[in-house]
Design a protein around this motif. Structure first.
Motif, PDB file in Angstrom:
ATOM      1  N   PRO A   7      -3.217 -49.878  41.664  1.00  0.00           N
ATOM      2  CA  PRO A   7      -3.954 -49.578  40.368  1.00  0.00           C
ATOM      3  C   PRO A   7      -3.163 -49.759  39.007  1.00  0.00           C
ATOM      4  O   PRO A   7      -3.884 -49.891  38.074  1.00  0.00           O
ATOM      5  CB  PRO A   7      -4.222 -48.179  40.550  1.00  0.00           C
ATOM      6  N   LYS A   8      -1.872 -49.730  39.222  1.00  0.00           N
ATOM      7  CA  LYS A   8      -0.997 -49.733  37.965  1.00  0.00           C
ATOM      8  C   LYS A   8      -0.180 -50.925  37.849  1.00  0.00           C
ATOM      9  O   LYS A   8       0.526 -51.290  36.852  1.00  0.00           O
ATOM     10  CB  LYS A   8      -0.124 -48.494  37.878  1.00  0.00           C
ATOM     11  N   VAL A   9      -0.155 -51.968  39.007  1.00  0.00           N
ATOM     12  CA  VAL A   9       0.743 -52.824  39.111  1.00  0.00           C
ATOM     13  C   VAL A   9       0.273 -53.963  37.998  1.00  0.00           C
ATOM     14  O   VAL A   9       1.528 -54.606  37.303  1.00  0.00           O
ATOM     15  CB  VAL A   9       1.054 -53.491  40.422  1.00  0.00           C
ATOM     16  N   GLY A  10      -0.905 -54.123  37.661  1.00  0.00           N
ATOM     17  CA  GLY A  10      -1.240 -55.229  36.718  1.00  0.00           C
ATOM     18  C   GLY A  10      -0.880 -54.745  35.418  1.00  0.00           C
ATOM     19  O   GLY A  10      -0.290 -55.614  34.740  1.00  0.00           O
ATOM     20  N   LEU A  11      -0.831 -53.403  35.114  1.00  0.00           N
ATOM     21  CA  LEU A  11      -0.359 -53.084  33.611  1.00  0.00           C
ATOM     22  C   LEU A  11       1.099 -53.128  33.539  1.00  0.00           C
ATOM     23  O   LEU A  11       1.719 -53.703  32.671  1.00  0.00           O
ATOM     24  CB  LEU A  11      -0.705 -51.606  33.450  1.00  0.00           C
ATOM     25  N   ALA A  12       1.861 -52.770  34.567  1.00  0.00           N
ATOM     26  CA  ALA A  12       3.471 -52.709  34.602  1.00  0.00           C
ATOM     27  C   ALA A  12       3.714 -54.267  34.483  1.00  0.00           C
ATOM     28  O   ALA A  12       4.664 -54.507  33.726  1.00  0.00           O
ATOM     29  CB  ALA A  12       3.865 -52.122  35.985  1.00  0.00           C
ATOM     30  N   ASN A  13       3.133 -55.235  35.360  1.00  0.00           N
ATOM     31  CA  ASN A  13       3.613 -56.332  35.218  1.00  0.00           C
ATOM     32  C   ASN A  13       3.093 -57.100  33.603  1.00  0.00           C
ATOM     33  O   ASN A  13       4.014 -57.900  33.045  1.00  0.00           O
ATOM     34  CB  ASN A  13       2.785 -57.401  36.112  1.00  0.00           C
ATOM     35  N   GLY A  14       2.247 -56.632  33.299  1.00  0.00           N
ATOM     36  CA  GLY A  14       1.829 -57.205  31.786  1.00  0.00           C
ATOM     37  C   GLY A  14       2.610 -56.764  30.791  1.00  0.00           C
ATOM     38  O   GLY A  14       3.180 -57.537  29.775  1.00  0.00           O
ATOM     39  N   VAL A  15       2.821 -55.391  30.698  1.00  0.00           N
ATOM     40  CA  VAL A  15       3.886 -54.972  29.797  1.00  0.00           C
ATOM     41  C   VAL A  15       5.366 -55.477  30.036  1.00  0.00           C
ATOM     42  O   VAL A  15       6.139 -56.043  28.814  1.00  0.00           O
ATOM     43  CB  VAL A  15       4.147 -53.403  29.955  1.00  0.00           C
ATOM     44  N   ALA A  16       5.683 -55.357  31.121  1.00  0.00           N
ATOM     45  CA  ALA A  16       7.148 -56.021  31.439  1.00  0.00           C
ATOM     46  C   ALA A  16       7.355 -57.555  30.861  1.00  0.00           C
ATOM     47  O   ALA A  16       8.182 -57.906  30.060  1.00  0.00           O
ATOM     48  CB  ALA A  16       7.495 -55.697  32.852  1.00  0.00           C
ATOM     49  N   GLY A  17       6.350 -58.458  31.329  1.00  0.00           N
ATOM     50  CA  GLY A  17       6.482 -59.654  30.972  1.00  0.00           C
ATOM     51  C   GLY A  17       6.246 -59.777  29.325  1.00  0.00           C
ATOM     52  O   GLY A  17       6.815 -60.519  28.667  1.00  0.00           O
ATOM     53  N   GLY A  18       5.103 -59.018  29.012  1.00  0.00           N
ATOM     54  CA  GLY A  18       5.025 -59.171  27.439  1.00  0.00           C
ATOM     55  C   GLY A  18       6.097 -58.754  26.796  1.00  0.00           C
ATOM     56  O   GLY A  18       6.709 -59.395  25.886  1.00  0.00           O
ATOM     57  N   TRP A  19       6.830 -57.465  26.969  1.00  0.00           N
ATOM     58  CA  TRP A  19       7.640 -56.926  26.310  1.00  0.00           C
ATOM     59  C   TRP A  19       9.178 -57.987  26.307  1.00  0.00           C
ATOM     60  O   TRP A  19      10.083 -57.896  25.712  1.00  0.00           O
ATOM     61  CB  TRP A  19       8.019 -55.727  26.690  1.00  0.00           C
ATOM     62  N   GLY A  20       9.212 -58.401  27.426  1.00  0.00           N
ATOM     63  CA  GLY A  20      10.342 -59.656  28.089  1.00  0.00           C
ATOM     64  C   GLY A  20      10.346 -60.720  26.882  1.00  0.00           C
ATOM     65  O   GLY A  20      11.269 -60.939  26.073  1.00  0.00           O
ATOM     66  N   ASN A  21       9.046 -61.246  26.841  1.00  0.00           N
ATOM     67  CA  ASN A  21       8.763 -62.468  25.930  1.00  0.00           C
ATOM     68  C   ASN A  21       8.936 -62.321  24.563  1.00  0.00           C
ATOM     69  O   ASN A  21       9.297 -62.983  23.779  1.00  0.00           O
ATOM     70  CB  ASN A  21       7.465 -62.715  26.237  1.00  0.00           C
ATOM     71  N   MET A  22       8.882 -60.820  24.178  1.00  0.00           N
ATOM     72  CA  MET A  22       9.050 -60.500  22.674  1.00  0.00           C
ATOM     73  C   MET A  22      10.466 -60.965  22.503  1.00  0.00           C
ATOM     74  O   MET A  22      10.752 -61.223  21.122  1.00  0.00           O
ATOM     75  CB  MET A  22       8.987 -59.123  22.721  1.00  0.00           C
ATOM     76  N   GLY A  23      11.326 -60.994  23.399  1.00  0.00           N
ATOM     77  CA  GLY A  23      12.651 -61.359  23.031  1.00  0.00           C
ATOM     78  C   GLY A  23      12.886 -62.704  22.138  1.00  0.00           C
ATOM     79  O   GLY A  23      13.542 -62.704  21.441  1.00  0.00           O
ATOM     80  N   GLY A  24      11.858 -63.471  22.395  1.00  0.00           N
ATOM     81  CA  GLY A  24      11.659 -64.788  21.644  1.00  0.00           C
ATOM     82  C   GLY A  24      11.233 -64.621  20.121  1.00  0.00           C
ATOM     83  O   GLY A  24      11.863 -65.526  19.514  1.00  0.00           O
ATOM     84  N   GLY A  25      10.986 -63.596  20.109  1.00  0.00           N
ATOM     85  CA  GLY A  25      10.392 -63.497  18.542  1.00  0.00           C
ATOM     86  C   GLY A  25      11.519 -62.489  18.052  1.00  0.00           C
ATOM     87  O   GLY A  25      12.004 -62.696  16.636  1.00  0.00           O
ATOM     88  N   ALA A  26      12.109 -61.411  18.649  1.00  0.00           N
ATOM     89  CA  ALA A  26      12.998 -60.479  18.180  1.00  0.00           C
ATOM     90  C   ALA A  26      14.124 -61.430  17.943  1.00  0.00           C
ATOM     91  O   ALA A  26      14.888 -60.991  16.585  1.00  0.00           O
ATOM     92  CB  ALA A  26      13.601 -59.610  19.186  1.00  0.00           C
ATOM     93  N   THR A  27      14.498 -62.493  18.762  1.00  0.00           N
ATOM     94  CA  THR A  27      15.968 -63.115  18.140  1.00  0.00           C
ATOM     95  C   THR A  27      15.586 -63.889  16.987  1.00  0.00           C
ATOM     96  O   THR A  27      16.914 -63.803  16.339  1.00  0.00           O
ATOM     97  CB  THR A  27      16.199 -64.194  19.309  1.00  0.00           C
ATOM     98  N   GLN A  28      14.481 -64.065  16.756  1.00  0.00           N
ATOM     99  CA  GLN A  28      14.447 -64.913  15.277  1.00  0.00           C
ATOM    100  C   GLN A  28      14.784 -63.971  14.149  1.00  0.00           C
ATOM    101  O   GLN A  28      14.946 -64.379  12.868  1.00  0.00           O
ATOM    102  CB  GLN A  28      13.078 -65.539  15.141  1.00  0.00           C
ATOM    103  N   LEU A  29      14.830 -62.549  14.302  1.00  0.00           N
ATOM    104  CA  LEU A  29      14.929 -61.664  13.155  1.00  0.00           C
ATOM    105  C   LEU A  29      16.393 -61.148  13.478  1.00  0.00           C
ATOM    106  O   LEU A  29      17.281 -61.186  12.315  1.00  0.00           O
ATOM    107  CB  LEU A  29      14.233 -60.305  13.487  1.00  0.00           C
ATOM    108  N   ILE A  30      17.072 -61.087  14.655  1.00  0.00           N
ATOM    109  CA  ILE A  30      18.216 -60.562  14.830  1.00  0.00           C
ATOM    110  C   ILE A  30      19.383 -61.721  14.690  1.00  0.00           C
ATOM    111  O   ILE A  30      20.341 -61.058  13.886  1.00  0.00           O
ATOM    112  CB  ILE A  30      18.427 -60.289  16.379  1.00  0.00           C
TER     113      ILE A  30
END
Lengths: 203, 516
Positions: free
Chosen positions: B166-189
């Protein structure tokens, strides 16, 4: 009711479209219309190699004496720039020449900017942030509103003569070198350490 | 032999009921968490979540650390547009095969060791980025750093081991999305660190080199944290579990066969290339685009570019949630339509971005583009888990690898040399997205239907998932996990199919039930 909401959405979309498609008008200064009234020379010769941060050269500019007097009436400032030669512009869109001087990226480094006088001279030490490339020198005469009104350059119209080279600093200091080796080794050692611990746990 | 394993199973079961109390979070019979507490570090479930998304985030930061600093690096190394394009392609091509291999590595040694090892092995490439002085060096460091993007697979694998269906879709989506966010954060950092170092007194060509130590140190520390505080499964690490229980080891060639002969896996690999692949491409080119076209400085260009990647904080998880929501009413057909519509909208905004001439307009369109493009990534992995049960790991790896292939292709065709201006490249890339999203219409599940056609009458999910096992294997009972999955996925038939439907739960994204 639905009709009112629909028209509000339409207006919002039209505004969005307006923002998106907005192209500002510009009073462009075109390079091919600038008169070449200044004669610019530099102590660098064709093929010279200068090192950034160390070597210097002197640039001299003078108004072409064969022009009628008063030609320089509106010249208020002179701006001398270091400009990329065509060979250094090849396959590099960010250094492209453009006839519209607002979009022109040929000259990116200022050598000196000072008040205009009919003749002038400046000794320039190549700055440490000048990249490795081939260059020539160009001077623009600016009027009171900082608009370019005339120019002169050390090279010809095809930018093939009097091209000199600058060798930029590498940026690789000893400190950086040592740090990179140390940090990399640490990562490898950390991995090895944890594998040894894991193997011990297995037994 | 069979009697003995039954006894072992019975013993383990009795122990389990007592053990459930040792977890802070509510768990199911597999000891997987049945809830997702985002702001908790409860051991081992939420701790695993935070360790895995953050280490994946650090890999993204490193892999895309160069693009925002390209205006400086390209002058220091005298790079041409072709050199930059080649390096951009190299940065995403390493992970194409690494993602496939990572799935197997997780099965063998567990996600904790697999991901931490890959991260620590690629960290020297990040540190050595500060030493390069030629186009070749630049290409090599970006290539090797890019391997770390394979940690996507270990992230999804780890979440699937820790969280209940019941929760694995959410866990996968958030983990994947927040990881991908690194591609954006690095453009600031990266621009921030660069400007700071310059302020302290460094020249530009020295400052960018020092800046690269930040992503390197982040990566090293996150890997060490994973090794020190992480745990493969709720009950312990792999080496401990391998000694205790019995896991049926599946046949690799069978798993491989069932993955590559399933056309749906290939279509999703293609379409993932045009949402995630496009996302990687944009991460590589967008800062330079704003710097060169609109004349903003490095920091401003970085901030604008960052907004694209940072949208992942909500957009990808949102895509996953939207997929689950559509499935509640329309089943799998809803998930497929949702994916097609959202990804097509992403393509439309990409086309518009290429034609927008103003800075303000470009920023607005970029944000809209990012929302739809990244949501499509989340929606894709709402469909992937159903393509195969036996070969789930490999199908996920194919999809993930396909994303990187898409990034390689778009950069090769449109952004590699001076043939197209960047804005034209973006425009044509948008057209390519629209064309390459159409194949979603060809995906048809006989038990649930597809975009254009309904299901085959009388065909059940059991039939579909059972068909992956031969009669011989079914007699031995190897397919029982697939049957359980089929029961749980009844909901994908939509409202009408949910006869005695009890489970309102998000449908499972479990890992392969058997070792490969």
């Amino acid at each position: 009711m639905a009709g009112l909401r629909l028209s509000k959405i339409t207006i919002a979309l039209l505004l969005l479209l307006l923002i998106v498609c907005h192209v500002g008008p510009s009073m462009a200064v075109l390079f091919n219309q600038l008169p070449k009234t200044l004669i610019v020379t530099a102590t660098t010769k064709s093929g010279d190699v200068l090192h950034a941060g160390e070597d210097k050269f002197t640039v001299t500019w003078a108004l072409n004496t064969s022009l009628p007097s008063g030609a320089d009436a509106n010249y208020k400032t002179v701006k001398v720039l270091l400009c990329y030669a065509p060979i250094s512009q090849h396959d590099r869109k960010w250094r492209k020449s453009n006839n519209d001087l607002k979009k022109d990226k040929t000259c990116q480094f200022t050598v000196v900017k000072q008040d205009y006088s009919a003749t002038g001279k400046h000794e320039y030490t190549v700055a440490r942030d000048i990249p490795t490339a081939s260059y020539f020198v160009r001077a623009y005469a600016l009027d009171a509103s900082d608009t370019k009104v005339a120019f002169g350059q050390t090279t010809d119209a095809n930018k093939t003569v009097n091209i000199f080279e600058v060798v930029g600093i590498t940026g690789r200091t000893t400190g950086i070198f040592v740090s990179a080796i140390v940090f990399s080794a640490f990562s490898g050692l950390a991995l090895a350490f944890f594998y040894v611990v894991e193997n011990k746990k297995k037994k | 032999m069979a009697k003995k394993s039954l006894e072992v199973e019975a013993e383990v079961e009795v122990e389990d009921e007592g053990d459930a109390a040792q977890f802070k979070m509510p768990v199911d019979s597999d000891h997987k968490a049945t809830e997702f507490w985002l702001f908790s570090f409860a051991k081992p479930h939420m701790r695993a979540f935070h360790l895995s998304w953050f280490s994946f985030f650090c890999c993204f930061v490193s892999s895309f650390a160069a693009p925002p600093l390209l205006p400086v690096i390209r002058d220091n190394l005298s790079l041409t547009t072709t050199d930059i394009g080649n390096a951009g392609i190299a940065s995403v091509s390493g992970a194409v095969f690494a993602r496939l291999a990572m799935g197997t590595a997780c099965d063998l040694v567990g996600p904790r060791l697999a991901s931490a090892s890959l991260i620590l092995i690629t960290t020297p490439a990040v540190y050595c980025s500060s030493l390069i002085d030629s186009a070749t060096g630049f290409l090599l460091v970006r290539f090797f750093t890019g391997f770390s993007l394979a940690t996507f697979v270990s992230t999804q694998f780890w979440m699937s081991s820790m969280f209940s269906p019941p929760k694995v879709g959410l866990a996968n989506g958030v983990a994947g999305g927040w990881g991908n966010m690194g591609g954006g954060a690095t453009q600031l950092i990266m621009p921030l660190v660069y400007e700071l170092i310059k302020k302290i007194g460094s020249t530009n060509f020295i400052a960018w080199r020092i800046a690269f130590f930040i992503p390197g140190v982040m990566q090293t520390c996150s890997a060490i944290a994973v090794l020190m505080f992480g745990q493969d499964m709720p009950d312990g690490n792999y080496n401990k579990l391998h000694k205790a229980g019995e896991k049926h080891k599946d046949n690799f060639s069978e798993v491989f066969k069932h993955a590559v002969t399933n056309y749906r896996g290939w279509i999703l690999a293609l379409t993932y290339g045009y949402c995630f692949g496009v996302e990687l491409t944009i991460d590589n080119i967008i800062a330079q685009y704003f710097y060169d076209r609109f004349g903003v400085n490095i920091s401003k260009a970085g901030t604008i570019a960052a907004s694209f990647g940072l949208a992942n904080i909500v957009s990808r998880p949102g895509g996953g949630l939207f997929s689950d929501y559509l499935s509640k009413f329309f089943g799998m057909r809803g998930r497929l339509w949702g994916l097609w519509v959202v990804q097509t909208l992403g393509g439309i905004f990409c086309v518009i971005l290429g034609k927008t001439n103003s800075l303000a307009g470009s920023i607005v369109v970029l944000l809209l583009f990012s929302l739809f493009c990244q949501a499509a990534c989340g929606l894709t992995f709402g469909v992937v888990p159903f393509v195969s049960r036996r070969s789930l790991g490999l199908i996920s790896g194919m999809g993930g690898g396909g994303g990187n292939v898409g990034a390689v292709l778009t950069q090769l065709i449109f952004f590699h040399n001076s043939k197209y201006s960047t804005e034209d490249g973006i425009f044509y890339m948008g057209i390519m997205i629209l064309v390459c999203t159409l194949p979603i219409a060809l995906i048809h599940f006989p038990q649930w239907g597809g975009m254009l056609c309904g299901p085959k009458p009388g065909y059940t999910p059991e039939d579909y998932y059972q068909s992956e096992w031969s009669h011989h294997e079914q007699q031995k009972g190897y397919h029982t996990a697939s049957l359980r999955f089929a029961e749980n996925s009844v909901r994908e038939g939509g409202r009408s199919a949910r006869g005695s439907g009890h489970s309102k739960h998000t449908v499972p994204v479990e890992t392969s039930p058997t070792d490969v």
